[in-house]
Design an enzyme around this catalytic site. Structure first.
Site, PDB file in Angstrom:
ATOM      1  N   HIS A 195     -16.983  17.895  21.164  1.00 28.79           N
ATOM      2  CA  HIS A 195     -15.865  17.084  21.679  1.00 28.79           C
ATOM      3  C   HIS A 195     -14.754  17.991  22.211  1.00 28.79           C
ATOM      4  CE1 HIS A 195     -17.152  13.115  20.139  1.00 28.79           C
ATOM      5  NE2 HIS A 195     -17.807  13.850  19.266  1.00 28.79           N
ATOM      6  N   GLN A 254      19.050  -2.718   9.698  1.00 31.46           N
ATOM      7  CA  GLN A 254      19.820  -2.822   8.456  1.00 31.46           C
ATOM      8  C   GLN A 254      18.927  -3.244   7.291  1.00 31.46           C
ATOM      9  OE1 GLN A 254      23.303  -5.364   8.855  1.00 31.46           O
ATOM     10  NE2 GLN A 254      23.530  -4.806  10.987  1.00 31.46           N
ATOM     11  N   GLU A 300       0.806  -1.224   0.000  1.00 33.51           N
ATOM     12  CA  GLU A 300       0.000   0.000   0.000  1.00 33.51           C
ATOM     13  C   GLU A 300       0.838   1.272   0.000  1.00 33.51           C
ATOM     14  OE1 GLU A 300      -0.526  -2.509   2.036  1.00 33.51           O
ATOM     15  OE2 GLU A 300      -2.656  -3.015   2.087  1.00 33.51           O
ATOM     16  N   PRO A 324      17.451  -5.991  12.055  1.00 33.77           N
ATOM     17  CA  PRO A 324      16.173  -5.548  11.466  1.00 33.77           C
ATOM     18  C   PRO A 324      16.280  -4.123  10.890  1.00 33.77           C
ATOM     19  CG  PRO A 324      15.789  -6.548  13.615  1.00 33.77           C
ATOM     20  CD  PRO A 324      17.275  -6.434  13.453  1.00 33.77           C
ATOM     21  N   GLU A 358     -12.370  17.302  24.036  1.00 33.47           N
ATOM     22  CA  GLU A 358     -11.076  16.614  24.149  1.00 33.47           C
ATOM     23  C   GLU A 358     -10.120  16.951  23.005  1.00 33.47           C
ATOM     24  OE1 GLU A 358     -13.980  15.211  23.497  1.00 33.47           O
ATOM     25  OE2 GLU A 358     -13.855  13.386  22.285  1.00 33.47           O
ATOM     26  N   CYS A 406     -21.027  14.331  23.640  1.00 35.73           N
ATOM     27  CA  CYS A 406     -21.764  14.039  22.414  1.00 35.73           C
ATOM     28  C   CYS A 406     -22.795  12.932  22.649  1.00 35.73           C
ATOM     29  CB  CYS A 406     -20.787  13.723  21.283  1.00 35.73           C
ATOM     30  SG  CYS A 406     -21.507  14.000  19.671  1.00 35.73           S
TER      31      CYS A 406
HETATM   32  N1  GLN Z   1     -24.219   9.071  17.235  1.00 33.96           N
HETATM   33  C1  GLN Z   1     -24.487  10.379  17.685  1.00 33.96           C
HETATM   34  C2  GLN Z   1     -24.809  11.329  16.540  1.00 33.96           C
HETATM   35  O1  GLN Z   1     -24.532  11.047  15.404  1.00 33.96           O
HETATM   36  C3  GLN Z   1     -23.335  10.919  18.511  1.00 33.96           C
HETATM   37  C4  GLN Z   1     -22.067  11.061  17.761  1.00 33.96           C
HETATM   38  C5  GLN Z   1     -20.862  11.231  18.647  1.00 33.96           C
HETATM   39  O2  GLN Z   1     -20.900  10.899  19.828  1.00 33.96           O
HETATM   40  N2  GLN Z   1     -19.774  11.729  18.106  1.00 33.96           N
HETATM   41  O3  GLN Z   1     -25.361  12.380  16.761  1.00 33.96           O
END
Ligand code: GLN
Length: 540
Positions: A513, A191, A148, A189, A515, A380
């Protein structure tokens, strides 16, 4: 003109190419250079958006709405430079562009081939959207020798030939295993891997050797000799105690110095490693710990919630507490065993998710968090589940659900046109699934006197989204009367973005999100606040 650094990997995958690229990017940025980091993925999916986290780990979302490889998360966390749509490409995307062009007759009757058409498209990607960057670091996914990745390796070979060696550099990352039985470090490995790369026309300029133990001079000499690389460009990377030590470790090994020397450049300013030293120290010396339960479907795969795990750890760093992540598989969580399984946790987090499997377990855990006043963060899908729990058990809407999971339910969560007859169908379900969600950064306005406003200390925020379904805004009054307030809304008041419980010390659900925007050097306020509440709950 930008200088291009190509990072390939050999021997095995998962050696930390992403972390090495991210660390190098930090070191160069910190010395005053403008850096971009991008990733080329050799799989045939157009993007990882439709892939299960079991296959490829977390799907990372950028501000401009791209669903990308999780390595872009590493790059962002280490460099604090927002990645863009143009920073990740896959074989699938390249082929789909080429086939579209072919159908439009744009190749003027020519035979369309891997060389030159696929390689040309890869080369275009490498240069795309580069304005005044000093360095572009391009990581090639997979390992050298995979079928790939061949077109990518060929493309970077051609690219380097075209722009010249003074503007391009090849780094090859390999494994140098330690054999316990013979108490020896093995260079063979490496090399072989370099031999493979050279057979494809690429001579690496720097070899980074991932090893459990420091590599003795003799073995370094051997690698230098057989791989045809100057000894000072044989860089070792010994397993670090925490990933935040990686930039320090690469600096000590002079990776950035060798790169600058290669390009005949001088640092524009002195590197700043202090922040990394500080957080490494905090991470290694923190004794107090708290347990946070993450209840989801992919908890057995380490990388499935990568940014989330990181964000929680960042929150811990900010509160001087070690965060132990207790991963609980929602599928096996029966309502009568919730208290047993999530005993001794100081906070409960339900991450994003899709599909029905495991949802009842999540709902039971949320009920437990709500009734027992355990700090709760729903992200979410986690927020959506929290609202279903509240609708069923407090508002007494027995068949409350999400139309994603059950077409016959009462849609507390659904598509906007289900409750707003004049509402435009923004996101349908019977069209393509790839790239059709509400993706990327959107603004939300925060309510005065709310917990969330207190956390963000701002009236407006921007966070990244990845969802198709939404909260039924018609139910706002009903929810609020019973104590779940909609404390964050889209600026047009149509989409609820944040909910929180009034009579609970810390219960927050967010449609986005957070995070993705947490950084080790600047932890996200929501995670810091969540961990602070968990610490308080734990009495520490
Ligand atoms: N499945 C839910 C939606 O589409 C939440 C998506 C998620 O948690 N990122 O709204």
């Amino acid at each position: 003109m930008a200088r291009y650094i190509f990072v390939t990997g050999g021997v095995v995958s998962s050696l930390g190419k992403g972390l090495s690229s991210a660390s190098l990017a930090y070191l160069l940025k910190s010395q005053g250079f403008k850096v971009r980091v991008r990733k080329m993925d050799p799989y045939l999916n157009v993007d990882p958006g439709t892939m299960s986290p079991f296959q490829h780990g977390e799907v990372y979302v950028t501000d401009d709405g791209a669903e990308t490889d999780l390595d872009l998360g590493h790059y962002e966390r280490f460099t604090n430079i927002s990645a863009k749509q143009s920073d990740n490409i896959t074989t699938g995307k390249i082929y789909s562009d080429i086939i579209k062009k072919e159908r439009q007759g744009k190749y003027l009757g020519k035979t369309v081939q891997v060389i030159p058409h696929v390689t040309d498209r890869i080369k275009e990607f490498i240069k795309e959207d580069i304005i005044n960057e000093d360095f572009v670091i391009c990581e090639i996914g997979g390992t050298v020798g995979d079928i790939e990745s061949l077109p990518f390796v060929e493309a970077i070979r051609q690219f380097s030939n075209e722009i010249g060696k003074s503007k391009s550099l090849f780094i090859h990352l390999t494994l140098v295993p330690f054999l316990k039985s013979s108490d020896e470090i093995k260079t063979k490995p490496t090399q072989h891997s370099v031999k493979e790369l050279r057979s494809l026309g690429i001579q690496p300029d720097i070899v980074i050797c991932r090893s459990q133990k420091s590599i003795p001079l003799d073995q370094r000499k051997k690698i230098s000799l057989f791989c045809n690389v100057p000894i000072e460009n044989v860089i070792e990377t010994v397993d670090v105690r925490t990933i935040y030590e990686a930039p320090i470790s690469f600096y000590n090994e002079k990776l950035d110095k060798q790169v600058l020397k290669y390009f005949k450049l001088k640092p524009k300013k002195k590197v700043n490693l202090l922040p990394w030293k500080k957080i490494t120290k905090t991470v290694l010396n923190t004794r107090n710990s708290i347990n946070i339960a993450i209840i989801g479907k992919y908890v057995n795969l380490k990388d499935a919630y990568k940014s989330l795990d990181e964000a929680l750890i960042h929150g811990g760093i900010n509160n001087n507490v070690k965060v132990n992540l207790v991963r609980i598989e929602s599928d096996n969580l029966r309502s009568n065993e919730v208290n047993q399984k999530i005993k001794k946790v100081s906070g409960i987090l339900i991450p994003g998710g899709f599909g029905k499997r495991g949802t009842e377990g999540k709902i039971s855990a949320i009920k437990y968090a709500r009734l027992n006043k355990i700090p709760f963060l729903g992200i979410c899908f986690g927020m959506q589940m929290a609202m279903i729990e509240f609708a069923r058990n407090v508002l007494k809407i027995k068949n409350a659900g999400s139309s994603e999971l059950d077409r016959k339910c009462f849609p507390v969560i659904g598509l906007i046109h289900e409750w707003n007859k004049n509402g435009k169908v923004i996101r349908g379900t019977n069209k393509e699934l790839g790239g059709t969600m509400r993706l990327g950064s959107y603004e939300a306005k925060l309510q005065h006197n709310s917990l969330i406003k207190n956390i963000y200390k701002s009236n407006f925020i921007n966070e990244r989204h990845r969802h198709r379904y939404e909260v039924n805004n018609n139910l706002k009054d009903q929810f609020e009367k019973k104590g779940m307030i909609f404390s964050g809304m889209s600026p047009d008041n149509k989409l609820p973005e944040i909910v929180e419980l009034k009579k609970h010390p810390w219960f927050v659900g967010v449609q986005f999100h957070p995070e993705f925007k947490s950084r080790p050097l600047s932890p996200h306020p929501l995670f810091s606040s969540f961990i602070k509440a968990a610490k308080k709950f734990n009495g520490k």
